[in-house]
Scaffold this motif. Sequence first.
Motif, PDB file in Angstrom:
ATOM      1  N   ALA A  30       0.832  -1.208   0.000  1.00 59.62           N
ATOM      2  CA  ALA A  30       0.000   0.000   0.000  1.00 59.62           C
ATOM      3  C   ALA A  30       0.866   1.257   0.000  1.00 59.62           C
ATOM      4  O   ALA A  30       0.564   2.249  -0.678  1.00 59.62           O
ATOM      5  CB  ALA A  30      -0.929  -0.013   1.216  1.00 59.62           C
ATOM      6  N   HIS A  31       1.939   1.219   0.748  1.00 59.48           N
ATOM      7  CA  HIS A  31       2.855   2.353   0.849  1.00 59.48           C
ATOM      8  C   HIS A  31       3.496   2.654  -0.512  1.00 59.48           C
ATOM      9  O   HIS A  31       3.556   3.811  -0.954  1.00 59.48           O
ATOM     10  CB  HIS A  31       3.925   2.014   1.885  1.00 59.48           C
ATOM     11  CG  HIS A  31       4.825   3.139   2.243  1.00 59.48           C
ATOM     12  ND1 HIS A  31       5.903   2.977   3.091  1.00 59.48           N
ATOM     13  CD2 HIS A  31       4.856   4.445   1.879  1.00 59.48           C
ATOM     14  CE1 HIS A  31       6.529   4.129   3.221  1.00 59.48           C
ATOM     15  NE2 HIS A  31       5.925   5.042   2.494  1.00 59.48           N
ATOM     16  N   ALA A  32       3.957   1.612  -1.191  1.00 61.85           N
ATOM     17  CA  ALA A  32       4.586   1.800  -2.501  1.00 61.85           C
ATOM     18  C   ALA A  32       3.609   2.403  -3.501  1.00 61.85           C
ATOM     19  O   ALA A  32       3.969   3.297  -4.280  1.00 61.85           O
ATOM     20  CB  ALA A  32       5.120   0.471  -3.017  1.00 61.85           C
ATOM     21  N   ALA A  33       2.374   1.922  -3.487  1.00 62.69           N
ATOM     22  CA  ALA A  33       1.370   2.459  -4.403  1.00 62.69           C
ATOM     23  C   ALA A  33       1.097   3.929  -4.109  1.00 62.69           C
ATOM     24  O   ALA A  33       0.926   4.745  -5.032  1.00 62.69           O
ATOM     25  CB  ALA A  33       0.083   1.647  -4.295  1.00 62.69           C
ATOM     26  N   GLU A  34       1.092   4.290  -2.832  1.00 61.66           N
ATOM     27  CA  GLU A  34       0.850   5.688  -2.449  1.00 61.66           C
ATOM     28  C   GLU A  34       2.002   6.587  -2.881  1.00 61.66           C
ATOM     29  O   GLU A  34       1.794   7.697  -3.367  1.00 61.66           O
ATOM     30  CB  GLU A  34       0.668   5.772  -0.936  1.00 61.66           C
ATOM     31  CG  GLU A  34       0.474   7.188  -0.416  1.00 61.66           C
ATOM     32  CD  GLU A  34       0.426   7.254   1.106  1.00 61.66           C
ATOM     33  OE1 GLU A  34       0.449   8.379   1.639  1.00 61.66           O
ATOM     34  OE2 GLU A  34       0.373   6.191   1.752  1.00 61.66           O
ATOM     35  N   THR A 229      13.996   5.034  -0.979  1.00 59.14           N
ATOM     36  CA  THR A 229      14.668   3.991  -1.757  1.00 59.14           C
ATOM     37  C   THR A 229      13.909   3.673  -3.041  1.00 59.14           C
ATOM     38  O   THR A 229      14.524   3.493  -4.108  1.00 59.14           O
ATOM     39  CB  THR A 229      14.859   2.726  -0.901  1.00 59.14           C
ATOM     40  OG1 THR A 229      15.566   3.075   0.296  1.00 59.14           O
ATOM     41  CG2 THR A 229      15.654   1.675  -1.652  1.00 59.14           C
ATOM     42  N   TRP A 230      12.589   3.591  -2.989  1.00 50.41           N
ATOM     43  CA  TRP A 230      11.824   3.356  -4.209  1.00 50.41           C
ATOM     44  C   TRP A 230      11.998   4.519  -5.189  1.00 50.41           C
ATOM     45  O   TRP A 230      12.179   4.304  -6.391  1.00 50.41           O
ATOM     46  CB  TRP A 230      10.348   3.159  -3.880  1.00 50.41           C
ATOM     47  CG  TRP A 230      10.058   1.939  -3.071  1.00 50.41           C
ATOM     48  CD1 TRP A 230      10.706   0.729  -3.138  1.00 50.41           C
ATOM     49  CD2 TRP A 230       9.057   1.809  -2.058  1.00 50.41           C
ATOM     50  NE1 TRP A 230      10.160  -0.152  -2.225  1.00 50.41           N
ATOM     51  CE2 TRP A 230       9.152   0.472  -1.551  1.00 50.41           C
ATOM     52  CE3 TRP A 230       8.090   2.662  -1.510  1.00 50.41           C
ATOM     53  CZ2 TRP A 230       8.303  -0.001  -0.540  1.00 50.41           C
ATOM     54  CZ3 TRP A 230       7.251   2.200  -0.516  1.00 50.41           C
ATOM     55  CH2 TRP A 230       7.355   0.874  -0.036  1.00 50.41           C
ATOM     56  N   ALA A 231      11.943   5.744  -4.653  1.00 52.00           N
ATOM     57  CA  ALA A 231      12.139   6.907  -5.524  1.00 52.00           C
ATOM     58  C   ALA A 231      13.556   6.933  -6.092  1.00 52.00           C
ATOM     59  O   ALA A 231      13.771   7.326  -7.251  1.00 52.00           O
ATOM     60  CB  ALA A 231      11.850   8.193  -4.750  1.00 52.00           C
ATOM     61  N   TYR A 232      14.520   6.512  -5.286  1.00 49.08           N
ATOM     62  CA  TYR A 232      15.913   6.457  -5.746  1.00 49.08           C
ATOM     63  C   TYR A 232      16.057   5.432  -6.863  1.00 49.08           C
ATOM     64  O   TYR A 232      16.757   5.667  -7.867  1.00 49.08           O
ATOM     65  CB  TYR A 232      16.815   6.105  -4.566  1.00 49.08           C
ATOM     66  CG  TYR A 232      18.253   6.532  -4.742  1.00 49.08           C
ATOM     67  CD1 TYR A 232      18.638   7.825  -4.435  1.00 49.08           C
ATOM     68  CD2 TYR A 232      19.213   5.646  -5.197  1.00 49.08           C
ATOM     69  CE1 TYR A 232      19.969   8.221  -4.583  1.00 49.08           C
ATOM     70  CE2 TYR A 232      20.529   6.031  -5.347  1.00 49.08           C
ATOM     71  CZ  TYR A 232      20.895   7.325  -5.037  1.00 49.08           C
ATOM     72  OH  TYR A 232      22.202   7.714  -5.200  1.00 49.08           O
ATOM     73  N   ALA A 233      15.398   4.299  -6.712  1.00 48.69           N
ATOM     74  CA  ALA A 233      15.425   3.276  -7.765  1.00 48.69           C
ATOM     75  C   ALA A 233      14.791   3.805  -9.045  1.00 48.69           C
ATOM     76  O   ALA A 233      15.319   3.590 -10.148  1.00 48.69           O
ATOM     77  CB  ALA A 233      14.705   2.016  -7.289  1.00 48.69           C
ATOM     78  N   LEU A 234      13.670   4.508  -8.915  1.00 45.07           N
ATOM     79  CA  LEU A 234      13.002   5.055 -10.100  1.00 45.07           C
ATOM     80  C   LEU A 234      13.866   6.124 -10.762  1.00 45.07           C
ATOM     81  O   LEU A 234      13.958   6.180 -11.995  1.00 45.07           O
ATOM     82  CB  LEU A 234      11.642   5.634  -9.705  1.00 45.07           C
ATOM     83  CG  LEU A 234      10.816   6.246 -10.837  1.00 45.07           C
ATOM     84  CD1 LEU A 234      10.572   5.246 -11.957  1.00 45.07           C
ATOM     85  CD2 LEU A 234       9.498   6.784 -10.291  1.00 45.07           C
TER      86      LEU A 234
END
Length: 270
Positions: A30-34, A229-234
């Motif tokens: 849910a966090h990643a989708a948000e 970290t997800w934003a860094y990966a993107l």
Amino acid sequence: MPGKGSTPRIWHQSVNELDHLEVYKRALEAHAAEILGDDAEVVVHGLPSGSYAGASATAVLGNAFAYHRILSRVIDNAIMAERQGYDAFVIGSFSEPFLREIRSAVDIPVASLTESGLLVGCSLGSYVALISNAPAVQWMTKVAVDKHKLAARVLEVAAMDPPLDEPQLARAYADPAPVIANFRAAAERLVARGADVIIPAEGVLAELLVRHGVHRIAGAPVMDVFAVTWAYALMQIRLWSKAQLGVGRSWHHRRDDAAIVARFWQGDAQ
């Protein structure tokens, strides 16, 4: 890299047995989708049930032999992610299992919680402090900090007192007040000593704090390290695609022969 008009996919690799931590897995999804919305899809993976023989990751991974035996499969999972068309691989552990080896094996961006958090933290303040859930994780996180040669920017890697393992933290999602108070006490001490930024240095703990709105303590930001970290990966996905970036292949992530990984990979990812 993603094709034109396609949504990038990020493989998020937890080092927990997520079938035993379902509340954590759901919270991550849910966090990643948000955070990423339609910009990217994060697919959360854990380790197979039984990997820790009935113990918690915190209780086992402080032993170097067990760490190597259990987490070496993360390398295989990264290779499998690349072969399945994922655009980036996220190591969802502050011990960063086999970060160098994975970057040497794949040609997609690899992001880790520790490295991403430290690099972004250095842009938010002069001194970062990390708070783990237990002494074993505290030690593994300190080793990771030293590996990145960023100890001069880290005020301290601390542990909560009393310590808590992953199952205890997962149960606390329903009653988080004692855990938050424990974390807050450690953070306030570190801010009083000069910390500009606080990083929760354990995944289940970090997600609990986000879930319950702990974003700032004593004037210091409490980093949402998963979002970072997800934003860094993107960001890396986009830069690799648009600016032709990639890891250096001459020394630290050397690969003289493009076929060497295929030659030695056993294909036994789980």
